[in-house]
Design an enzyme around this catalytic site. Structure first.
Site, PDB file in Angstrom:
ATOM      1  N   CYS A 270       0.994  -1.040   0.152  1.00  0.00           N
ATOM      2  CA  CYS A 270      -0.057  -0.009  -0.030  1.00  0.00           C
ATOM      3  C   CYS A 270       0.793   1.248   0.130  1.00  0.00           C
ATOM      4  O   CYS A 270       1.488   1.526  -0.982  1.00  0.00           O
ATOM      5  CB  CYS A 270      -0.963  -0.099   1.293  1.00  0.00           C
ATOM      6  N   HIS A 354      -3.640  -5.343  -0.195  1.00  0.00           N
ATOM      7  CA  HIS A 354      -3.568  -5.934   1.408  1.00  0.00           C
ATOM      8  C   HIS A 354      -3.373  -7.373   1.376  1.00  0.00           C
ATOM      9  O   HIS A 354      -4.544  -7.896   1.469  1.00  0.00           O
ATOM     10  CB  HIS A 354      -4.498  -5.291   2.337  1.00  0.00           C
ATOM     11  N   GLU A 356      -2.291  -9.449   3.301  1.00  0.00           N
ATOM     12  CA  GLU A 356      -2.582  -9.650   4.890  1.00  0.00           C
ATOM     13  C   GLU A 356      -3.956  -9.364   5.427  1.00  0.00           C
ATOM     14  O   GLU A 356      -4.216  -9.830   6.744  1.00  0.00           O
ATOM     15  CB  GLU A 356      -1.716  -8.846   5.847  1.00  0.00           C
TER      16      GLU A 356
END
Length: 377
Positions: A270, A354, A356
């Site tokens: 990001c 993302h 994660e």
């Protein structure tokens, strides 16, 4: 319940019901399309300075679960939902969404037409707005008020979200295999140490590294290249974070030194992805209304495979500005914007989305394994 009003910079007014704290607040009004994950949204530092609109109509049905927070506190400026669930049902629920907003002193509004609001933001682009809650009358919509709303700016965002990482996921375990997060199902990072730059890092980035056995050392956003070099880490993780990436000139300069060194593998997510690109000569641009939510398709150019990703960003790297020493690795299937970059002459890669994502989806979680394998080369 008391009334609340949302006033947009163009003079549009929405009347609804007050939730959370009472008062008034100005922020950048954005929308997120996630059907779940509101808990992660509320505690994600990347939303600093923004009034967040949930497009999914019912929010709060599983309450708030502190063990799943992405940071110590809520960083949004205000919160907008269509319908607030006041009786959540989940065995892990610690408090309701309304209680959480009051606890965090966040003003919100519900019972408004969030579909109409989203259409306005899609057509006109992201604009500033003001929430006025706990009152029965809307303030006069005059030039003075609209000027105040329009003049709001998100500044020093990365600096303002420092020290927000929670202590639970890391504690820099000496024996990673004893960590509650470690599992043998992923790439083996035992014995490897990763420096995680905290630009507003989500806790799950650290959890994913620990899950693979790594020892994680969280470092402040203004850590220098020389300090990283002295730490003798095996890799560097550039985290997510809020605000305009180009604003962080000092950080970008230190990342450039890290890239010129060419001996430490780097993975950017990001904001980290954007600043890594800027350090290598690329440019960033503000998107009309950004990408926020858990249902954004991205295409990996090398394989042609499409993944569903979680995203939260208002800026993007310009495709045409990707430097000669790099290449696009992922693109957004909706608008073709840059979603990932691989570097040819340095051990580094980055993604805009993302991998994660704690609230899901987990399609691109394998990118952490790819990073771990780079640490052993």
């Amino acid at each position: 319940m008391k009334k609340a009003f949302l006033i947009l910079a163009d003079g549009t007014v929405f009347e609804g019901t007050s939730i959370g704290a009472e008062g008034s607040v100005i922020g950048e009004t954005v929308f997120t399309t996630g059907m779940t994950g509101y808990l992660e949204t509320l505690t994600d530092p990347s939303y600093y300075g923004q009034i967040v609109t949930q497009t999914f109509p019912l929010i709060g049905n599983y309450g708030m679960i502190p063990e799943d927070y992405e940071s110590k506190k809520c960083h949004i400026r205000g919160y907008i939902v269509r319908e607030l669930c006041e009786t959540p049902s989940n065995f892990r629920c610690a408090l309701t969404l309304d209680e959480f907003l009051k606890q965090q002193n966040i003003m919100g509004i519900c019972a408004i037409d969030t579909r109409r609001l989203t259409k306005i933001l899609r057509e006109a682009g992201v604009m500033n707005g003001m929430i006025v809650s706990g009152t029965d009358t809307c303030p006069p919509i005059d030039e003075k008020l609209l000027s105040e709303i329009k003049n709001y700016r998100i500044e020093n965002a990365v600096k303002n979200v420092q020290n927000s990482m929670i202590d639970q996921p890391l504690k820099n375990a000496v024996e990673p295999e004893k960590s509650a997060f470690y599992t043998k199902d992923f790439a083996d990072g035992r014995g490897k140490t990763v420096a995680l730059f905290d630009f507003g890092a989500k806790a799950n980035i650290q959890r994913e590294l620990e899950r693979r056995g790594c020892t994680v050392k969280v470092v402040p956003y203004n850590t220098t290249f020389e300090q990283i070099k002295e730490m003798k880490v095996d890799g560097v993780m550039l985290s997510n974070g809020p605000g305009d990436p180009a604003e962080n000139t000092g950080v970008i300069g230190e990342i450039k030194k890290l890239c010129d060194y060419k001996k430490i593998p780097v993975f950017g997510i990001c904001l980290g992805h954007q600043m890594l690109a800027l350090a290598n000569g690329a440019k960033t641009v503000k998107l009309k209304y950004g990408h926020r939510g858990g249902n954004h398709p991205v295409k990996e150019l090398k394989t042609g495979r499409v993944y569903i990703s979680s995203q939260n960003h208002g800026y993007a790297v310009e495709n045409q500005s990707v430097p000669a020493n790099a290449e696009l690795s992922f693109v957004n299937c909706n608008d073709g914007t840059c979603e990932g970059i691989s570097y040819k002459d340095i051990p580094a890669f980055s993604v805009q989305f993302h991998p994660e994502a704690c609230g899901g989806p987990h399609d691109t979680n394998f990118l952490f394994d790819r990073f771990i394998k780079m640490l052993s080369r």
